[in-house]
Structures are given as C-alpha cells and as structure tokens.
Design an enzyme around this catalytic site. Structure first.
Site, PDB file in Angstrom:
ATOM      1  N   PHE A   1       5.016   9.451  -3.067  1.00 22.84           N
ATOM      2  CA  PHE A   1       4.782  10.610  -2.216  1.00 22.84           C
ATOM      3  C   PHE A   1       3.458  11.265  -2.572  1.00 22.84           C
ATOM      4  O   PHE A   1       3.137  11.430  -3.759  1.00 22.84           O
ATOM      5  CB  PHE A   1       5.879  11.660  -2.399  1.00 22.84           C
ATOM      6  CG  PHE A   1       7.197  11.327  -1.763  1.00 22.84           C
ATOM      7  CD1 PHE A   1       7.457  11.657  -0.443  1.00 22.84           C
ATOM      8  CD2 PHE A   1       8.196  10.701  -2.501  1.00 22.84           C
ATOM      9  CE1 PHE A   1       8.675  11.368   0.135  1.00 22.84           C
ATOM     10  CE2 PHE A   1       9.423  10.416  -1.931  1.00 22.84           C
ATOM     11  CZ  PHE A   1       9.671  10.750  -0.599  1.00 22.84           C
ATOM     12  N   ASP A   2       2.711  11.667  -1.552  1.00 20.50           N
ATOM     13  CA  ASP A   2       1.645  12.632  -1.770  1.00 20.50           C
ATOM     14  C   ASP A   2       2.326  13.970  -2.051  1.00 20.50           C
ATOM     15  O   ASP A   2       3.456  14.198  -1.606  1.00 20.50           O
ATOM     16  CB  ASP A   2       0.771  12.718  -0.516  1.00 20.50           C
ATOM     17  CG  ASP A   2      -0.255  13.824  -0.613  1.00 20.50           C
ATOM     18  OD1 ASP A   2      -0.934  13.909  -1.649  1.00 20.50           O
ATOM     19  OD2 ASP A   2      -0.355  14.618   0.341  1.00 20.50           O
ATOM     20  N   LYS A   3       1.680  14.859  -2.785  1.00 17.84           N
ATOM     21  CA  LYS A   3       2.313  16.149  -3.114  1.00 17.84           C
ATOM     22  C   LYS A   3       2.102  17.191  -2.025  1.00 17.84           C
ATOM     23  O   LYS A   3       3.044  17.625  -1.367  1.00 17.84           O
ATOM     24  CB  LYS A   3       1.797  16.684  -4.451  1.00 17.84           C
ATOM     25  CG  LYS A   3       2.454  18.025  -4.850  1.00 17.84           C
ATOM     26  CD  LYS A   3       1.888  18.551  -6.153  1.00 17.84           C
ATOM     27  CE  LYS A   3       0.519  19.184  -5.970  1.00 17.84           C
ATOM     28  NZ  LYS A   3       0.570  20.463  -5.185  1.00 17.84           N
TER      29      LYS A   3
ATOM     30  N   THR B   1       4.224   7.634   1.252  1.00 17.33           N
ATOM     31  CA  THR B   1       4.482   8.698   2.215  1.00 17.33           C
ATOM     32  C   THR B   1       3.432   9.784   2.049  1.00 17.33           C
ATOM     33  O   THR B   1       3.285  10.356   0.968  1.00 17.33           O
ATOM     34  CB  THR B   1       5.885   9.309   1.997  1.00 17.33           C
ATOM     35  OG1 THR B   1       6.850   8.263   1.978  1.00 17.33           O
ATOM     36  CG2 THR B   1       6.208  10.295   3.094  1.00 17.33           C
TER      37      THR B   1
END
Length: 653
Positions: A347-349, A544
């Site tokens: 995941f990107d934050k 994502t």
C-alpha cells in the site's frame, strides 16, 4: 520466464483477445428469457421434436415425422450451425459447432432423424442458455445507467430550465434537490449535503460533501440543496466509464482460457479426423459400416469439449460483472487470475491507508487557555496555504473560535509564520523556530517527543518569551484501513507499506495498523525496486496506490490497484484494477472474489475433463448411443454454466 515477463506477454495479446472472443458478439438482453432469439428457436425445435415423436407413434408414413424432425433441425440449428459453418469454410477452423454440424449430418445420413433432431434441440438449448447468461451479465452492468435521471435542472441567467440529462455540457451548472439523483459528474459550487455513492463506489455509508467536492452520476443527494458544475459530459460520466471498462474486461482472457482455446484449436480437428477414420477404415476392411458410422457420430458429440471451453469464461465474466456493480473494476480475466495468486499487498500511505489530509489530533495549552491558543494560531495560519496551517484553521472553525485581525504577517520560510495580534507579536511554527528565538522547551520537550514518536507533526504557538501551547497534526489512517489489513492477514497475505514519508511517521502508522513491512523515504523509482524485491521474496505482489503518483509501481507489480478512482481517467488507465471508492477493505474483497472465481473455474475444468474421460471411451466402445451421448454432453455443459454462475451469489467470507 518470470511472473512479470508472463504478465507482459499476456498484456501484449489483449487486443487479440478482443478480436476472437465470443463475448464481443453477445449483446445485452433485457426481455423475458423465452423471447431471447436462440432460446426461442430451441423451444420451437423442442416442440417440433415432441410433435414428430408423437406422430411417429401412429400409423403414418415415415416421411411425415421425418419432415417434422427436419424442420426442428433447421430452426434449432439456425444460429449455431451458421456460425460453425462460416468458421469451417471461411476461417478454415474446426470448432465445436462444426463438430455438431457434422454429427447432425451424419445422423441424418444414417436415417436417425429423431436422434439428429434431439442433438440439435439439446445443443441449441445449452448454447442459447450460455449466450443468454452472457447477455444478461452485460445487461446487468448496463442497468447502472437506469440510476441516472432522465432530466436535469439546468441553471441559466433567466432561472431554472428542465432539460434532458444527456444534453448537459461541461461547465453547465445544475441544481440537485434532496432525494434526487445526480445526472452527471461534477463539482459542488454551492451547498452541502450527504451523498449516497453506493452505485459508484460500493460504499453503503453516505459521504458528507461540500463546496469544492466531487459528485458522481447516479449518486443520491440525501439532504441539502446543491448547485453543481458539470465536469464531464453525460456520455463520459463515471457510470458510463464503469460500463465500458467492465464490458471490455469481459473480453480479456485469463491464461487458463487462452490455454483452453489453444487446446481446442488442435483438439477439435483431431476429433473430426478420428471420426472420419472410424468411418473410412471399417469400410476399407469390410467391417460393419453402419455400426462404426454410428460410433463416429457419437464420438463427434461425446468428444466435443463444450463444458471445458465454457468452464472458465462463465465464472470470470460473472465475477467481473459482479465486481463492477460493486465498485471494483477488474480490467480482464488475466488480472483476476493474477490477483488470485497474490502473496503480498503493498500500500501507498498517503491517501490510500490515510485520508490524505492532515488534521489536528491534539491541542495542549500551557496556560489552560485553549480558546486563546486556537484563536492566535488560526488567525495567523488562515493567511497561509500550507496543509498544516489549514488543519489548524479547520480545527478552530470546528470549535467555533473566531478569527482575529492580524497585522504585519510574515512567513518564516521552513519554520512557520508570525504576525501581530492585539499589538503582540505571535509566532506559530516548529519547535526549531522557538529554539532559535531562545524560548525554553523543557516543560513540553517530553510531550513533543511522545507526539512525534506517534508520527505526528508538532506546531507550537507563542511569543518571543513563552510558549502558549502546541498542536499535534497527522494525516490520520482511514477508519477502514485496520480492518482491511486484518482481512488480508486472515487470508495469509502479507501487507507492506511503501511511502515517500519519513520513516518515523511511516513506522508509527504501520504499528497502529498492524502492517508487516515498512519502506519509507521512497521516490517513485525506489518504489519500483521495492516491488521487485517483494516479488523475489514472497511471490506475486499487488500494489495499491492513487494510480497517478504511484503509476510506475502499479505498472511493475503483478497486479496494480488504483484506489479512489471515481471520476479519474488517469487512475483507471494506469491500473489493472480500479477501486471506485476510498475504502482499502475493497482490496481484500477483490482478492476474495478472485480466489473464489479461480476455485470455481478449476472445479469446472476438472469436471469437464472427467466427463470427456468417460464419454470418449464409451463412444469408441459402442457403449453409448447418440441420444445418451447428446444428453450427457449437454447436461455437463449446463452444469458447468450453473457452477460458474455461483460466483454472482457466493458469500465472500
């Protein structure tokens, strides 16, 4: 060949899939099932079959019943026989339809008119149900357009004019009253309301919207009156894009489908050759011609791989259609298949696991005058465009604190800002700013370190002599993020965070959410390397992100998922899968759907192969007649279709 190489090779052949996939030839259908043309013809053929059989039971000339059977054959075979014959003559390919045409002709030549008509009736019935299934799948996704109102309240210089929604143009301003659906995508220019976006994003909880926020076609305005500026034409709104993406995706084959197609192109001609040998060789060696000719016809029916060919397309098409209606756009069977193999989700934050907007989480006044602290800080910060400044202003506004008049505002680059309020110079900025001013931090140093350890940014406010208080600000995790990660862990999938933010903030968010692995301070090319390393370490990786800033990583991952893509063309184009809402738990939903679809496809493939393993020896040994072979063959195809359609109702636990 690596998984990535295989994916790129398959991606390069997507255009070919659209050229030769039967799905592209199936249009939507919304009428009663019995009026669907291929089903209608199959029913008429069935009625004629029964009539011919009844006539044959009486003392009438044989040609009467055979004529009725002949009409049944012509009507029942009208659609599929024409397709098979064109394929055989024009494309020089032997498909399943061609095998059935030859089997029908063989039965007629042998004088078995009832068996020929029975074959045509059952095959026409099975094929028509298959086509009806795909047509209904397309109709179901196109039904989303019914959510858009037929008219819109266009606002002009002379007042409100009711026009057809399809005539709305970009930059038109229209009015949406409570309870009405929004006719096209736009941006709110006046008003605030709660919007039910379930039709587009799949999120059941209404979303609060105000001036500057985007709204989408087909969503419901539940409370306030809104004035909206159209940002897309009616023909290119969110619902139209969902429909287009899903319909295109249903024509993109998985690797299993492609293998079955390649197998079928070699297998079907082989069946025809063996059937011809069963006729020619006995004739040459003076064996019983009729016996072996019947076996050849039975073989053409029994060995036709109908159930095998339909085993994966029906489950994949149904899964893609279901996900599209629920706000998850899967852009083809290959991506659904790859998703089922994913071992780690990255995941990107910012904007993915978090809201993408800093908010004030803590306010601490050293003088117990919180209102005065917020008034001073917000009065200075409302002149700044910095995201942290906006967070402080929004906090003050939410608490009902009025903005004071300020004078001599000055931005302190990299440190904060200062201005005069009530003839006193007030400073707002980082702890480093006050250290430069010589203001001691002893009383707050421990609290500052604690808040920073939680990944929060600390902003102080005060004068040149003392600190009035502090604000802790952080881009907070989405409420659904922790649940999403728990769901992935329950599926034995590891979770990684790839972010350009600093390591301390990233680790604090990761610890709070239960993320397995954190990689921080990453540039876009660093994220690409991180994806490659994760793939080497764990296997298939799903990335994502927002679909724009993370485009290189999305393209590198086994599967790229763009989150929050409603209304964003670039996001849908960049990713293999577009999640139309902002709920990270939709990633887990997509994985569950992919795994369920693959499981059902595998069941169908195994079942189909077992059926062929029984029917082919039975045909060669003369254990099956034409009627029995036809019944068993079509029953297996219908069972494969029914099993594939289970994905539309299957509960994804």
């Amino acid at each position: 060949m690596t998984e990535r190489d295989e994916r790129e090779e398959l991606q390069a052949q997507l255009v070919e899939d659209h050229d030769d996939d039967d799905l592209d030839e199936v249009e939507g259908f919304s009428g009663p099932w019995y009026t669907f043309p291929p089903i209608r013809n199959a029913l008429i053929a069935g009625a004629l079959l029964v009539t011919g059989w009844l006539v044959s039971q009486f003392n009438v000339p044989v040609y009467v019943s055979n004529s009725i059977f002949g009409f049944a054959i012509l009507i029942g075979a009208y659609y599929w026989a024409r397709e098979g014959w064109e394929e055989f003559i024009k494309e020089r390919e032997v498909g399943i339809e061609a095998l059935m045409v030859f089997a029908t002709l063989g039965a007629v030549i042998l004088g078995q008119w009832f068996e020929a008509a029975f074959l045509v009736f059952l095959y026409a019935g099975a094929e028509s149900i298959e086509e009806y299934t795909f047509a209904r799948t397309r109709t179901a996704i196109r039904a989303l357009l019914d959510l858009v109102p037929e008219t819109a309240a266009l606002l002009t210089d002379t007042g409100e004019v009711r026009i057809p929604a399809k005539e709305l143009k970009i930059d038109n301003v229209f009015l949406v009253r409570p309870g009405e659906r929004i006719p096209t995508d736009g941006e709110i220019v006046e008003g605030a309301s709660s919007i039910d976006e379930a039709a587009v994003t799949g999120e059941s909880v209404p979303v609060e919207k105000a001036v500057g926020d985007k709204v989408f076609a087909g969503t419901i305005n539940t409370t306030g009156v809104l004035k909206v500026r159209a940002t897309t034409s009616f023909a290119s709104n969110s619902l139209q894009k969902i429909i287009q993406t899903v319909e295109e995706a249903q024509g993109v084959k998985s690797s299993a489908q492609r293998w079955i197609d390649r197998f079928g192109r070699r297998y079907s001609p082989s069946v025809l050759v063996v059937a011809l040998l069963l006729v020619v060789i006995p004739f040459l060696i003076k064996a019983n011609f009729t016996t072996w000719a019947v076996r050849a016809v039975v073989l053409l029916v029994a060995a036709a791989p109908c159930a095998l060919v339909i085993s994966t397309p029906v489950a994949i098409s149904a899964a893609i259609g279901r996900s599209g209606r629920e706000g998850v756009l899967i852009k083809g069977g290959i991506h659904l298949e790859n998703l089922a193999r994913v071992r780690v989700v990255a995941f990107d934050k910012t904007g993915t696991l978090t809201r993408g907007k800093p908010v004030v989480t803590n306010v601490l006044s050293t003088t117990n005058e919180t209102t005065s602290l917020m008034r001073n800080a917000a009065s200075i910060e409302h002149l700044s465009e910095h995201p942290l400044a906006k967070a402080i202003v929004e906090k003050a506004q939410a608490e009902g604190v009025a903005i004071a008049e300020v004078r001599n505002f000055q931005s302190l680059i990299g440190a904060g800002a200062k201005a005069e309020i009530d003839r006193q110079m007030i400073y707002v900025g980082s702890p480093g700013l006050f250290q430069q001013l010589g203001v001691p931090l002893e009383r707050l140093e421990t609290e500052i370190e604690r808040l920073q350890a939680e990944g929060k940014t600390v902003v102080l406010a005060g004068t040149e002599d003392r600190i009035q208080g502090l604000f802790a600000i952080r881009d907070e995790p989405r409420p659904e993020a922790k649940r999403a990660i728990q769901q992935l862990h329950k599926m034995q999938v590891k979770v990684a965070m790839l972010t350009g933010d600093n390591a301390r903030t990233a680790k604090a968010i990761a610890a709070e959410l239960g993320i397995d692995e954190v990689r921080a301070d990453l540039k876009p090319d660093d994220k690409v390397k991180a994806i490659q390393e994760l793939e080497q370490q764990y296997g298939s990786v799903a990335m994502t992100g927002d679909g724009i800033n993370d485009a290189p990583a999305l393209a590198t991952a086994t599967v790229g998922l763009a989150m929050g893509s409603a209304g964003t063309d670039a996001a849908i184009e960049a990713a293999d899968i577009a999640l139309m809402g902002d709920d990270p738990s939709r990633v887990a939903y997509a994985l569950k759907l992919a795994k369920a679809s693959q499981q059902i496809s595998f069941q169908n493939i195994v079942f189909s192969i077992l059926v062929l393993a029984v029917l082919i020896p039975g045909a060669l040994l003369g254990l099956l007649g034409i009627t029995t072979a036809v019944f068993a063959h079509e029953a297996s195809e219908l069972l494969a279709i029914a099993n594939g359609l289970r994905i539309t109702r299957k509960r994804l636990a």
